[in-house]
Design a protein around this motif. Structure first.
Motif, PDB file in Angstrom:
ATOM      1  N   UNK A   1       0.679  -1.071  -0.136  1.00 44.76           N
ATOM      2  CA  UNK A   1      -0.052  -0.061   0.125  1.00 44.76           C
ATOM      3  C   UNK A   1       0.699   1.107  -0.064  1.00 44.76           C
ATOM      4  N   UNK A   2       2.065   1.127   0.582  1.00 42.61           N
ATOM      5  CA  UNK A   2       3.021   2.323   0.228  1.00 42.61           C
ATOM      6  C   UNK A   2       3.172   2.510  -1.259  1.00 42.61           C
ATOM      7  N   UNK A   3       3.463   1.259  -1.947  1.00 42.79           N
ATOM      8  CA  UNK A   3       3.604   1.536  -3.249  1.00 42.79           C
ATOM      9  C   UNK A   3       2.246   2.081  -4.062  1.00 42.79           C
ATOM     10  N   UNK A   4       1.255   1.632  -3.454  1.00 40.26           N
ATOM     11  CA  UNK A   4      -0.129   2.144  -4.020  1.00 40.26           C
ATOM     12  C   UNK A   4      -0.269   3.779  -3.909  1.00 40.26           C
ATOM     13  N   UNK A   5       0.044   4.045  -2.711  1.00 44.70           N
ATOM     14  CA  UNK A   5       0.093   5.694  -2.608  1.00 44.70           C
ATOM     15  C   UNK A   5       0.936   6.223  -3.277  1.00 44.70           C
ATOM     16  N   UNK A   6       1.976   5.911  -3.401  1.00 45.77           N
ATOM     17  CA  UNK A   6       2.866   6.435  -4.335  1.00 45.77           C
ATOM     18  C   UNK A   6       2.440   6.531  -5.758  1.00 45.77           C
ATOM     19  N   UNK A   7       2.054   5.344  -6.026  1.00 52.32           N
ATOM     20  CA  UNK A   7       1.573   5.255  -7.767  1.00 52.32           C
ATOM     21  C   UNK A   7       0.533   6.369  -7.817  1.00 52.32           C
ATOM     22  N   UNK A   8      -0.080   6.577  -6.603  1.00 52.81           N
ATOM     23  CA  UNK A   8      -1.145   7.366  -6.820  1.00 52.81           C
ATOM     24  C   UNK A   8      -0.949   8.983  -6.742  1.00 52.81           C
TER      25      UNK A   8
END
Length: 309
Positions: free
Chosen positions: A31-38
């Motif tokens: 979800x850290x990766x998802x947050x950065x992706x967003x």
């Protein structure tokens, strides 16, 4: 900087971020990766999984320290689906203390997430954003809980400390974006002297174990942890907790931006049947705000028949 199978988070391109976000084995990291992706700011870091070989951890420490220029690193860990008594991390430790500490976590089957260091004593604002709905397609709510200077996100998520300010919006259609109106905001403030004193004492008691992690056993009195923690903070110059600050205006100015962040998180969350999601953010000072991870309440803890021991 790349690190073989364990690249630094800020080095990942969009395809790599999407792949990491889709891997649900380690929810904090994904979800850290998802947050950065967003497009949201997150700390730079690296995830070392428990199946990695013995060279991965020291290489990860070296790479992240070199990339950030830090003499300390934060240690978090991820057990996948957690038990209620899972390891509580988040302390920033000197480089020479990282490996023995993290090795124990890896041996216990937990992924280790190393992050650039922060100072939990100097946060200027901490906020918990919560998205709720009774079922997919049904109207739900958006809620924000906030603590001002001197607190951290853990006080809201697991510290039992009441927020200074809460904001909620009802009737949110999480499947269709509607910009909230100012009249939609329901604001609750609790900044009375009595509430502030109770909040501060709870914060000081909660900080005592973290201070011992940094300074070593015997550094604080066991008889009055709150007073000992207060004395240590003042000695170190960390006095934000006693500063008379009211986060109301800043929060009201930020709510629409936070709502947009929450909406995109909900829209792109892999569990399309989610009922309750949450994310948190910290203003670290020096004009830097970071998001931490995303929690899906239905998938945070193991059910009794799936409990991890």
């Amino acid at each position: 900087m790349r690190l073989g199978r364990h690249p630094l988070l800020h080095s990942l391109d969009r395809d790599q971020l999407a792949a990491a976000a889709a891997d649900q084995r380690w929810p904090k990291w994904s979800t850290m990766c998802q947050l950065r992706l967003l497009g949201n700011p997150v700390l730079n870091g690296v995830c070392v999984t428990p199946d990695a070989d013995a060279t991965a951890l020291p290489a990860a420490v070296e790479a992240l320290a070199a990339a950030t220029g830090a003499t300390k690193l934060m240690v978090r860990s991820d057990g996948g689906v957690e038990t209620r008594a899972y390891y509580r991390g988040g302390d920033s430790l000197p480089i020479d203390q990282i490996e023995p500490h993290a090795a124990d976590l890896l041996a216990a089957g937990r992924a280790v997430i190393l992050l650039e260091p922060t100072n939990r004593f100097t946060n200027q604002l901490s906020a918990l954003l919560r998205m709720d709905r009774p079922a997919p397609g049904k109207p739900g709510t958006f809620a924000v809980e906030v603590l001002g200077a001197g607190y951290d996100v853990g006080d809201l998520t697991r510290g039992g400390i009441r927020p200074q300010l809460s904001v909620s919006i009802a009737g949110v259609t999480w499947h269709h974006y509607d910009e909230p109106w100012w009249a939609d905001l329901h604001v609750t403030r609790d900044l009375s002297p009595k509430a502030e004193h109770a909040r501060r004492q709870a914060r000081l008691a909660r900080l005592a174990p973290h201070i011992r992690t940094i300074t070593g056993p015997g550094s604080l009195s066991d008889s009055d942890e709150a007073s000992a923690a207060a004395e240590w903070l003042r000695t170190q110059g960390h006095v934000d907790l006693w500063r008379d600050s009211d986060p109301t205006q800043r929060v009201i100015r930020s709510v629409r931006e936070w709502f947009e962040v929450a909406f995109l998180i909900a829209l792109h969350h892999p569990n399309r049947n989610w009922r309750c999601l949450a994310t948190s953010l910290s203003d670290l000072g020096a004009r830097r705000t970071v998001y931490w991870d995303v929690v899906d309440a239905a998938r945070k803890y193991a059910t009794p028949d799936r409990r991890i021991v």
